[in-house]
Design a protein around this motif. Structure first.
Motif, PDB file in Angstrom:
ATOM      1  N   ASN A  77     -32.169  25.398   8.096  1.00  0.00           N
ATOM      2  CA  ASN A  77     -33.615  25.153   8.117  1.00  0.00           C
ATOM      3  C   ASN A  77     -33.938  23.734   8.582  1.00  0.00           C
ATOM      4  OD1 ASN A  77     -33.898  27.720   7.154  1.00  0.00           O
ATOM      5  ND2 ASN A  77     -34.838  27.165   5.209  1.00  0.00           N
ATOM      6  N   THR A  78     -33.272  23.315   9.623  1.00  0.00           N
ATOM      7  CA  THR A  78     -33.404  21.927  10.058  1.00  0.00           C
ATOM      8  C   THR A  78     -33.488  21.854  11.579  1.00  0.00           C
ATOM      9  OG1 THR A  78     -32.154  21.158   8.133  1.00  0.00           O
ATOM     10  CG2 THR A  78     -32.375  19.620   9.964  1.00  0.00           C
ATOM     11  N   VAL A  79     -34.323  20.965  12.063  1.00  0.00           N
ATOM     12  CA  VAL A  79     -34.334  20.618  13.470  1.00  0.00           C
ATOM     13  C   VAL A  79     -33.954  19.153  13.615  1.00  0.00           C
ATOM     14  CG1 VAL A  79     -36.016  22.334  14.204  1.00  0.00           C
ATOM     15  CG2 VAL A  79     -36.815  20.091  13.451  1.00  0.00           C
ATOM     16  N   TYR A  80     -33.451  18.838  14.789  1.00  0.00           N
ATOM     17  CA  TYR A  80     -32.956  17.494  15.049  1.00  0.00           C
ATOM     18  C   TYR A  80     -33.558  16.977  16.354  1.00  0.00           C
ATOM     19  CZ  TYR A  80     -29.436  19.214  11.788  1.00  0.00           C
ATOM     20  OH  TYR A  80     -28.802  19.760  10.699  1.00  0.00           O
ATOM     21  N   LEU A  81     -33.628  15.659  16.429  1.00  0.00           N
ATOM     22  CA  LEU A  81     -33.974  15.003  17.680  1.00  0.00           C
ATOM     23  C   LEU A  81     -32.970  13.884  17.889  1.00  0.00           C
ATOM     24  CD1 LEU A  81     -36.034  14.998  20.019  1.00  0.00           C
ATOM     25  CD2 LEU A  81     -37.233  13.158  18.796  1.00  0.00           C
ATOM     26  N   GLN A  82     -32.030  14.124  18.784  1.00  0.00           N
ATOM     27  CA  GLN A  82     -31.059  13.094  19.145  1.00  0.00           C
ATOM     28  C   GLN A  82     -31.686  12.208  20.207  1.00  0.00           C
ATOM     29  OE1 GLN A  82     -27.878  12.438  17.909  1.00  0.00           O
ATOM     30  NE2 GLN A  82     -28.052  10.605  19.181  1.00  0.00           N
ATOM     31  N   MET A  83     -31.787  10.938  19.904  1.00  0.00           N
ATOM     32  CA  MET A  83     -32.439   9.983  20.809  1.00  0.00           C
ATOM     33  C   MET A  83     -31.427   8.956  21.272  1.00  0.00           C
ATOM     34  SD  MET A  83     -36.082   9.487  18.831  1.00  0.00           S
ATOM     35  CE  MET A  83     -35.351   8.557  17.488  1.00  0.00           C
ATOM     36  N   ASN A  84     -31.138   8.948  22.551  1.00  0.00           N
ATOM     37  CA  ASN A  84     -30.188   8.013  23.144  1.00  0.00           C
ATOM     38  C   ASN A  84     -30.915   7.087  24.114  1.00  0.00           C
ATOM     39  OD1 ASN A  84     -28.071   9.360  21.784  1.00  0.00           O
ATOM     40  ND2 ASN A  84     -27.815  10.783  23.500  1.00  0.00           N
ATOM     41  N   SER A  85     -30.261   6.009  24.459  1.00  0.00           N
ATOM     42  CA  SER A  85     -30.827   5.041  25.414  1.00  0.00           C
ATOM     43  C   SER A  85     -32.252   4.675  25.035  1.00  0.00           C
ATOM     44  CB  SER A  85     -30.785   5.621  26.834  1.00  0.00           C
ATOM     45  OG  SER A  85     -29.474   5.957  27.205  1.00  0.00           O
ATOM     46  N   LEU A  86     -32.433   4.340  23.791  1.00  0.00           N
ATOM     47  CA  LEU A  86     -33.777   4.056  23.295  1.00  0.00           C
ATOM     48  C   LEU A  86     -34.367   2.813  23.943  1.00  0.00           C
ATOM     49  CD1 LEU A  86     -33.227   5.039  19.600  1.00  0.00           C
ATOM     50  CD2 LEU A  86     -35.048   5.928  21.062  1.00  0.00           C
ATOM     51  N   LYS A  87     -35.681   2.866  24.129  1.00  0.00           N
ATOM     52  CA  LYS A  87     -36.420   1.771  24.753  1.00  0.00           C
ATOM     53  C   LYS A  87     -37.481   1.271  23.770  1.00  0.00           C
ATOM     54  CE  LYS A  87     -36.035   4.124  29.217  1.00  0.00           C
ATOM     55  NZ  LYS A  87     -36.795   4.682  30.380  1.00  0.00           N
ATOM     56  N   PRO A  88     -37.922   0.031  23.927  1.00  0.00           N
ATOM     57  CA  PRO A  88     -38.986  -0.470  23.039  1.00  0.00           C
ATOM     58  C   PRO A  88     -40.227   0.430  23.054  1.00  0.00           C
ATOM     59  CG  PRO A  88     -37.973  -2.285  24.199  1.00  0.00           C
ATOM     60  CD  PRO A  88     -37.385  -1.035  24.788  1.00  0.00           C
ATOM     61  N   GLU A  89     -40.519   1.040  24.166  1.00  0.00           N
ATOM     62  CA  GLU A  89     -41.700   1.901  24.247  1.00  0.00           C
ATOM     63  C   GLU A  89     -41.535   3.215  23.485  1.00  0.00           C
ATOM     64  OE1 GLU A  89     -40.065   0.458  26.786  1.00  0.00           O
ATOM     65  OE2 GLU A  89     -40.009   1.784  28.557  1.00  0.00           O
ATOM     66  N   ASP A  90     -40.345   3.475  22.967  1.00  0.00           N
ATOM     67  CA  ASP A  90     -40.144   4.640  22.101  1.00  0.00           C
ATOM     68  C   ASP A  90     -40.553   4.347  20.650  1.00  0.00           C
ATOM     69  OD1 ASP A  90     -37.112   5.250  23.893  1.00  0.00           O
ATOM     70  OD2 ASP A  90     -39.013   6.343  24.112  1.00  0.00           O
ATOM     71  N   THR A  91     -40.885   3.099  20.367  1.00  0.00           N
ATOM     72  CA  THR A  91     -41.303   2.732  19.022  1.00  0.00           C
ATOM     73  C   THR A  91     -42.554   3.504  18.618  1.00  0.00           C
ATOM     74  OG1 THR A  91     -40.353   0.518  19.151  1.00  0.00           O
ATOM     75  CG2 THR A  91     -42.164   0.836  17.590  1.00  0.00           C
ATOM     76  N   ALA A  92     -42.472   4.201  17.488  1.00  0.00           N
ATOM     77  CA  ALA A  92     -43.577   5.037  17.032  1.00  0.00           C
ATOM     78  C   ALA A  92     -43.207   5.663  15.692  1.00  0.00           C
ATOM     79  CB  ALA A  92     -43.879   6.133  18.048  1.00  0.00           C
TER      80      ALA A  92
END
Length: 122
Positions: A77-92
């Protein structure tokens, strides 16, 4: 009712990675399309990614394609969001949502989590 709880946010340097999780409880999880949205300071909440019931279909905002991967584990019962190569504009603040229809539109999602903060430093 469906209750959604996000986790995995935090502070990371640009170029780094984070994996967000969203645990669902309540009604049958596998019957819901799941989405990730985000809201940056001073901006409206926007679509990030969505995944169908069986994970055969996934959609991404153009700015995260190739960097973010959404997946789901119906047994957990879980979803995931793998976030790579993060950028400052991904801040949220990142929110997961559940609804009946695979869509980028917020209004199609009926249930929302409380959000988890992601901060990317330059």
């Amino acid at each position: 009712q469906v209750q959604l709880v996000e986790s995995g946010g935090g502070l990371v340097q640009a170029g780094g990675s984070l994996r967000l999780s969203c645990a669902a409880s309540g009604r049958t999880f596998s019957r819901f399309v799941m989405g990730w949205f985000r809201q940056a300071p001073g901006k409206e909440r926007e679509f990030v990614a969505a995944i169908g019931w069986t994970a055969d279909s996934t959609y991404y905002q153009d700015s995260v394609k190739g960097r973010f991967t959404m997946s789901r584990d119906n047994a957990k019962n879980t979803v995931y969001l793998q976030m790579n190569s993060l950028k400052p504009e991904d801040t949220a603040v990142y929110y997961c949502a559940a609804g009946p229809t695979l869509s980028r539109r917020q209004r199609t999602y009926d249930y929302w989590g409380q959000g988890t903060q992601v901060t990317v430093s330059s």
